[in-house]
Structure formats: structure tokens, C-alpha cells
Scaffold this motif. Sequence first.
Motif, PDB file in Angstrom:
ATOM      1  N   SER A  20       9.945  -3.387  13.480  1.00  0.00           N
ATOM      2  CA  SER A  20       8.777  -4.070  14.040  1.00  0.00           C
ATOM      3  C   SER A  20       7.829  -3.119  14.746  1.00  0.00           C
ATOM      4  O   SER A  20       6.631  -3.391  14.845  1.00  0.00           O
ATOM      5  CB  SER A  20       9.238  -5.167  15.016  1.00  0.00           C
ATOM      6  OG  SER A  20       9.933  -6.188  14.341  1.00  0.00           O
ATOM      7  N   THR A  21       8.360  -2.010  15.280  1.00  0.00           N
ATOM      8  CA  THR A  21       7.494  -1.044  15.965  1.00  0.00           C
ATOM      9  C   THR A  21       6.917   0.009  15.013  1.00  0.00           C
ATOM     10  O   THR A  21       6.172   0.883  15.450  1.00  0.00           O
ATOM     11  CB  THR A  21       8.270  -0.323  17.083  1.00  0.00           C
ATOM     12  OG1 THR A  21       9.420   0.321  16.526  1.00  0.00           O
ATOM     13  CG2 THR A  21       8.701  -1.297  18.166  1.00  0.00           C
ATOM     14  N   LEU A  22       7.258  -0.081  13.729  1.00  0.00           N
ATOM     15  CA  LEU A  22       6.742   0.894  12.766  1.00  0.00           C
ATOM     16  C   LEU A  22       5.213   0.941  12.718  1.00  0.00           C
ATOM     17  O   LEU A  22       4.639   2.032  12.610  1.00  0.00           O
ATOM     18  CB  LEU A  22       7.297   0.609  11.369  1.00  0.00           C
ATOM     19  CG  LEU A  22       8.615   1.299  11.008  1.00  0.00           C
ATOM     20  CD1 LEU A  22       9.049   0.915   9.601  1.00  0.00           C
ATOM     21  CD2 LEU A  22       8.488   2.806  11.125  1.00  0.00           C
ATOM     22  N   PRO A  23       4.501  -0.198  12.761  1.00  0.00           N
ATOM     23  CA  PRO A  23       3.033  -0.104  12.697  1.00  0.00           C
ATOM     24  C   PRO A  23       2.436   0.773  13.789  1.00  0.00           C
ATOM     25  O   PRO A  23       1.590   1.624  13.511  1.00  0.00           O
ATOM     26  CB  PRO A  23       2.590  -1.569  12.838  1.00  0.00           C
ATOM     27  CG  PRO A  23       3.734  -2.354  12.298  1.00  0.00           C
ATOM     28  CD  PRO A  23       4.955  -1.601  12.712  1.00  0.00           C
ATOM     29  N   VAL A  24       2.883   0.580  15.044  1.00  0.00           N
ATOM     30  CA  VAL A  24       2.303   1.383  16.117  1.00  0.00           C
ATOM     31  C   VAL A  24       2.726   2.842  15.978  1.00  0.00           C
ATOM     32  O   VAL A  24       1.908   3.761  16.176  1.00  0.00           O
ATOM     33  CB  VAL A  24       2.692   0.818  17.507  1.00  0.00           C
ATOM     34  CG1 VAL A  24       4.164   0.946  17.793  1.00  0.00           C
ATOM     35  CG2 VAL A  24       1.882   1.503  18.595  1.00  0.00           C
ATOM     36  N   TYR A  51       1.411  -7.434  14.366  1.00  0.00           N
ATOM     37  CA  TYR A  51       1.234  -6.168  13.657  1.00  0.00           C
ATOM     38  C   TYR A  51      -0.192  -5.643  13.802  1.00  0.00           C
ATOM     39  O   TYR A  51      -0.413  -4.436  13.922  1.00  0.00           O
ATOM     40  CB  TYR A  51       1.591  -6.340  12.178  1.00  0.00           C
ATOM     41  CG  TYR A  51       3.055  -6.614  11.938  1.00  0.00           C
ATOM     42  CD1 TYR A  51       4.035  -6.044  12.748  1.00  0.00           C
ATOM     43  CD2 TYR A  51       3.476  -7.466  10.914  1.00  0.00           C
ATOM     44  CE1 TYR A  51       5.388  -6.296  12.550  1.00  0.00           C
ATOM     45  CE2 TYR A  51       4.826  -7.727  10.700  1.00  0.00           C
ATOM     46  CZ  TYR A  51       5.771  -7.139  11.522  1.00  0.00           C
ATOM     47  OH  TYR A  51       7.102  -7.390  11.314  1.00  0.00           O
ATOM     48  N   ALA A  52      -1.172  -6.559  13.794  1.00  0.00           N
ATOM     49  CA  ALA A  52      -2.567  -6.136  13.955  1.00  0.00           C
ATOM     50  C   ALA A  52      -2.790  -5.504  15.322  1.00  0.00           C
ATOM     51  O   ALA A  52      -3.481  -4.483  15.458  1.00  0.00           O
ATOM     52  CB  ALA A  52      -3.501  -7.331  13.760  1.00  0.00           C
ATOM     53  N   LEU A  62      -3.958  -1.628  16.204  1.00  0.00           N
ATOM     54  CA  LEU A  62      -5.059  -1.297  17.112  1.00  0.00           C
ATOM     55  C   LEU A  62      -4.577  -0.342  18.204  1.00  0.00           C
ATOM     56  O   LEU A  62      -5.251   0.644  18.525  1.00  0.00           O
ATOM     57  CB  LEU A  62      -5.601  -2.582  17.737  1.00  0.00           C
ATOM     58  CG  LEU A  62      -6.953  -2.492  18.458  1.00  0.00           C
ATOM     59  CD1 LEU A  62      -8.063  -2.167  17.472  1.00  0.00           C
ATOM     60  CD2 LEU A  62      -7.248  -3.814  19.165  1.00  0.00           C
ATOM     61  N   LEU A  63      -3.386  -0.622  18.746  1.00  0.00           N
ATOM     62  CA  LEU A  63      -2.823   0.241  19.780  1.00  0.00           C
ATOM     63  C   LEU A  63      -2.508   1.621  19.221  1.00  0.00           C
ATOM     64  O   LEU A  63      -2.784   2.642  19.864  1.00  0.00           O
ATOM     65  CB  LEU A  63      -1.549  -0.396  20.349  1.00  0.00           C
ATOM     66  CG  LEU A  63      -0.800   0.388  21.425  1.00  0.00           C
ATOM     67  CD1 LEU A  63      -1.679   0.595  22.654  1.00  0.00           C
ATOM     68  CD2 LEU A  63       0.489  -0.340  21.814  1.00  0.00           C
ATOM     69  N   GLY A  64      -1.943   1.671  18.013  1.00  0.00           N
ATOM     70  CA  GLY A  64      -1.605   2.955  17.398  1.00  0.00           C
ATOM     71  C   GLY A  64      -2.822   3.813  17.145  1.00  0.00           C
ATOM     72  O   GLY A  64      -2.805   5.035  17.367  1.00  0.00           O
TER      73      GLY A  64
END
Length: 544
Positions: A336-340, A392-393, A397-399
Motif C-alpha cells: 500500500s505504501t508503494l505509490p509514495v 493512492y492518489a 501527490l505526497l511522493g
Amino acid sequence: MCSERQSPQPGEHNARTDRAGVPEIPPTFQKPFSFYMSLLSLGMLALITSWDATSLAIALPAITSKLRGTTLESFWASISFVLGVAITQPIYVSVSDVLGRKQPLYTSMVLFAIGAVVFSTAHNMPVLIAGRLIQGLGAGGLDVLEEVILADITSLKERPLYLGLLAVAIAAGTISGPILGAVLSEYVSWRWIGWVNLPIVGVAFLLSLFFLHLRQIPLPFSTKVRRLDWIGMALFATGAASTALPLSWADALYPWSSWRTLVPLIVGIVILTILCFYEKIPTDALFPYRIFTSVTSIASLVTGFIHGLLLYTMLLYLPLFFQAVLLESPLEAAKSTLPVCALVVAFSFFAPVIIELTRRYSILLWVGWVFTTISLGVWYLVDQGTPRVEVYALQCLLGVGVGTLFTGTQVPMQASVLNVDDTGLAVGMLVIFRLFGALVGLAVSSTAFSSVFQQSMSTLGILPEQATILNDASQAVGFIPTLRTLNLPADCMVGIVEVYRNSFQAIWIIVTCFSGVGFFVSLLIKELSLESEEMGRQGFQQPQ
């Protein structure tokens, strides 16, 4: 206040001779094989430091549960590491600037390896925390010297490109950290989180030993030792530790009003204040005043402090949020933390590439702070009912924001120095401020989490027998692996999860406010020239 270099006017050229009048080698020359092997060594150090920053957080609840640790002890597994890093970084920078880079680099590798062994063999939380502290004492050198040495062996004009390449190593560690940490802790053993560091450190040590050829500082060793700011080192280490410790246990171990909290906190602040005045005296000060004499350098350091506070706080608490509030397993939380993680990595590479192409950085930094602040603020609203696409969006944005700032903040700091020999110091100061921000962020967040958890849990009344342990806030993190297996009435389960969510919301509010301050401070950073091709006195030595 010293003047800052402005962007060059048409027809202007930078000096391209060293202090002996010898022409500098253009940055476009064919680099020797030893340069690339040295770069690989630095990349491996970046890999293990980013790996360590992301792998432990995902496994922390499982480790705490197996070793029967408290919430405070679990947080101190992270805080002790960052404390070791933050205290030693200025010492590594100062020592390497006087004695040379390689000996402190080797020392940091050895300490990191010893700490990894102690961590991996620990059978209780105090020993595990001690291992993490020793790792931190070594990681302080790895984290700061990799960037200082990169500044030594490249010119400002070509450096954004190599910052981007170094970000690839950070990428591998940041992306693989949560997944491998979850896999190891859930299916193998959390102890392998420490063991896997050893072969990487060993290879990096050999590469730096045989290929990292830096110019020597032509002074006798005894003279170098006398030039070190011993008093400044002692004041900083004592003041930083004395300030961080009470921040971490306030309202968790002792109340804010307790003398055990107030006395060390006040003593630490007084010592750091004395340090600020004392640093005017030494010739080779731990924190040289000349590094802090321009608006851009000061603003860069402040934003670096805030960026470190945000980055390390989110790396620790986001995986815990997915496990405690969204009731995911460690491996699911890692996914779940992969996007960031992926976007932090991608934009830590794209940011210097964009700067390399445009030769500008101000607008990029402003965009990074806006994205970061908005995404952190909206995280306050995330709960079990939030659609995954929105979660995820927000992470994306945070990443984008955090990744842009990760490498983007380094460029104006390096451009602000007036003497090229101070570039390494400037880089070191930025890394030091970033990690000191991380230390403050983790300490404050630990206090906020425990305090809000205790207050919120008291409103639920009498808990079922399976969950009575949660009346003690010190057990909150260790109980997270059990949380998703509870068989409780729906209203009771919702109430317990909401207590965890309230505790995380307090952290989201804190980091959002800091991020907003970071944006306004970034407006003070000036657009400076990036066209210097000079190399520092400890630059890469060309083979004969």
C-alpha cells in the motif's frame, strides 16, 4: 551578510583554474574507471541508508510483539537510530574536512556493521535499541559523507546529473525496503533486516578502499587533530541528546510538567544556545559561521530541517497507519505504501534532471512544497471508508512533493557557497539539519501519538477482555499485529480503530503545519548561478 552569486550575465565566465593556477578539467572529460567504481560505492551506501529508513517501520509491530516491547520502546527503535545519526553527522563532517574523508568513512562503515550484528542478535528491546543506536552512529557518516564526497568529486555544473544517478540507489532502497522488511518479518525472520546490510557494506568498503582516490590535505596529523573543534562537538552531542530525549518521553513515560522532562529539555536548549555563540571562536568550527551568512543558505537549511522532519515521520507512521487503521498485514501495508515510495524515488531523480536541463530550481521547490502540504493536510480525512483510489492518489501527490524536495533542496545550498572548498561543508550542514529535523519529528510524533491514544482510549469505557491491554498506551504499537485478528462486536472494533486513527491524525496535523512553514521559507531562496566548474581541495585525484 555576504553577497550571493547571482545568475551570470551574458558573456560572463567562471574562473576555471585552481589556486595554483592550473586549469581545471572540464566536467565533460572522460571520467576514469575508478571514478565510476567510487560512484558505485557511494550508491551502495545510499542504498543501505534508504533501506534502513524504510524496512524497519513495516516490521516494527511484529518485532515489538515478539520481544514483548512497549510502544515507547518500539518508537525508540527508530528514534535511537536517528539520534545516533543526528548527533554524529556534524562530527563526521568536521572531522572529514580536517583529517580527510576516507578514514571517517571507513569508521562509519565498521560502526554500522557492528550495530547491524547487535540488532540482528537481540533478544529483548533494550539490546535491539542499543544495536540501532550503534547503527545510527555509523549511518551518520554513511548518510552525510556519501553526499559530501559526491560534492568533492564533481563540479556544481555537472552535479545535478550525478545527484540524479545517486537517487537511483536511493530508489532501490526506498522501494525494496518496505516489501523486503514485510516479507522477512512475516515469512522468514525480522533479524534478516539487519543481516542483509553486511554484504552491501562489505562490498562498498572494498570499492572505496581500492578506487576512491581523493586528494590529501597536506598537513601533519598532529596539526589536523589540534584544528578539530572538540568543544563544539561535545556541546552539540550533549545538547542534541538532552533536547531529544525528553521530547520523546513527554506525556508517554513522564508528564510534561515532570522535572524529568523539563530539566533535561531546558539544559539541552541552554547548551545548544551556548554552542551558537561559541562557534564564532574556532578556526575550523563544527558549524562555521560563513556557511550561515546568506539568506539562501539559511532558508535552505531551515527547509532541509522541515523536509527531514516530514520524510522520516511519514516513513515510520504511514506503514503503521495502514496496519492499525486499515487493518492490513505487514506485507499488504508494504504494497500500500508503494505509490509514495515509488514517486519519492522517481522525483528525487527527475528533480535534479529538470534542474540540469533548465538551470533553475526555485519554481520546482515551490511546487514540491505545495504538493507536500496539500497531500499531508488531506491525509487527516483518510479512514476505513476512503476509496483506495483516493488513498493512492494522495500518496502519489505526497511522493511527488517529498521526492522533488529530497534532492532539489541540495542545489541552492551548494550554489550559495562563495568558496568552492566549502561545498562539502555546505552539503554536510544540509544533511545534518535534515536528520536533526527527523530526530525532532520522530520525538514529537511519538509524544503526540501516545498522548492522544491514552486520552481517546479513556473515552471508550470498559474494553472486552481481548483488548484490555490497550488501556495502557505503551502497548499500542505492539498490539497492532493482533488488532486485525480480533473477534469483537462491530461497534467496539470501530471504536478501537478510531482511537488509532485519532492518534495518527494528531501527527498529520503537526507535519502539515511544518510543511506550510517550509513553503513560506522556500520563498526566500534566491535563484543563483549553477555554472561553476571548480572542484574542491579534496576532489577526485586523477590517475597518473
